[in-house]
Design a protein around this motif. Structure first.
Motif, mmCIF file in Angstrom:
data_model
loop_
_atom_site.group_PDB
_atom_site.id
_atom_site.type_symbol
_atom_site.label_atom_id
_atom_site.label_comp_id
_atom_site.label_asym_id
_atom_site.label_seq_id
_atom_site.Cartn_x
_atom_site.Cartn_y
_atom_site.Cartn_z
ATOM 1 N N ARG A 81 0.834 -1.211 0.000
ATOM 2 C CA ARG A 81 0.000 0.000 0.000
ATOM 3 C C ARG A 81 0.860 1.249 0.000
ATOM 4 N NH1 ARG A 81 -5.303 -0.742 1.636
ATOM 5 N NH2 ARG A 81 -5.547 1.343 0.798
ATOM 6 N N ASP A 96 -0.317 4.169 -0.249
ATOM 7 C CA ASP A 96 -1.087 5.167 0.493
ATOM 8 C C ASP A 96 -1.382 4.710 1.919
ATOM 9 O OD1 ASP A 96 -2.790 3.115 -0.157
ATOM 10 O OD2 ASP A 96 -4.470 4.415 -0.691
ATOM 11 N N HIS A 134 -0.378 5.597 4.761
ATOM 12 C CA HIS A 134 -0.614 6.672 5.731
ATOM 13 C C HIS A 134 -2.047 7.207 5.662
ATOM 14 C CE1 HIS A 134 0.493 8.730 2.031
ATOM 15 N NE2 HIS A 134 -0.096 9.808 2.500
ATOM 16 N N LEU A 135 -2.750 6.932 4.540
ATOM 17 C CA LEU A 135 -4.142 7.362 4.382
ATOM 18 C C LEU A 135 -5.144 6.248 4.695
ATOM 19 C CD1 LEU A 135 -3.803 9.331 1.025
ATOM 20 C CD2 LEU A 135 -3.812 10.270 3.354
ATOM 21 N N VAL A 191 -7.453 3.645 6.440
ATOM 22 C CA VAL A 191 -8.119 3.717 7.739
ATOM 23 C C VAL A 191 -8.794 2.399 8.080
ATOM 24 C CG1 VAL A 191 -9.908 4.882 9.087
ATOM 25 C CG2 VAL A 191 -8.491 6.200 7.508
#
Length: 104
Positions: A30, A32, A34-35, A37
């Motif tokens: 991934r 992303d 840090h994005l 959830v």
């Protein structure tokens, strides 16, 4: 320090758990991360309970690799569906299985 179990946690909870233990976390699958959830961790390395130094990197994955049985499996409704049209009726209750019909 021991590596906590991150498998089964959502991405946001996995990050918080690792950081609370003084560990760094990375998700190779991934960009992303840090994005992310609500994605769930399905694998981790090192394994839970492994002894590692503080600020060690823990790797997590959110998808099974090829050939590892990932994916959602069969989903309903399955095709082909029963033909449409015509009357749909409930079958009658079966009679006594021991009754013998003697024709006339």
């Amino acid at each position: 320090m021991r590596v906590p179990r991150l498998v089964g946690l959502m991405a946001v909870d996995a990050r918080a758990t690792a950081q609370a233990q003084g560990l760094l976390i990375n998700a190779p699958d991934r960009k992303d991360f840090h994005l992310a959830v609500v994605d769930y961790v399905v694998r981790q390395y090192p394994q839970p309970g492994a002894e590692v130094p503080r600020e060690s990197m823990v790797y997590v994955w959110f998808d099974f690799g090829p050939g590892e049985g990932g994916g959602g499996g069969m989903r309903e409704p399955r095709v082909p569906r029963p033909p449409t049209g015509g009357l749909r009726r409930e079958l009658e209750e079966p009679g006594d299985p021991c009754t013998v019909f003697l024709g006339s």
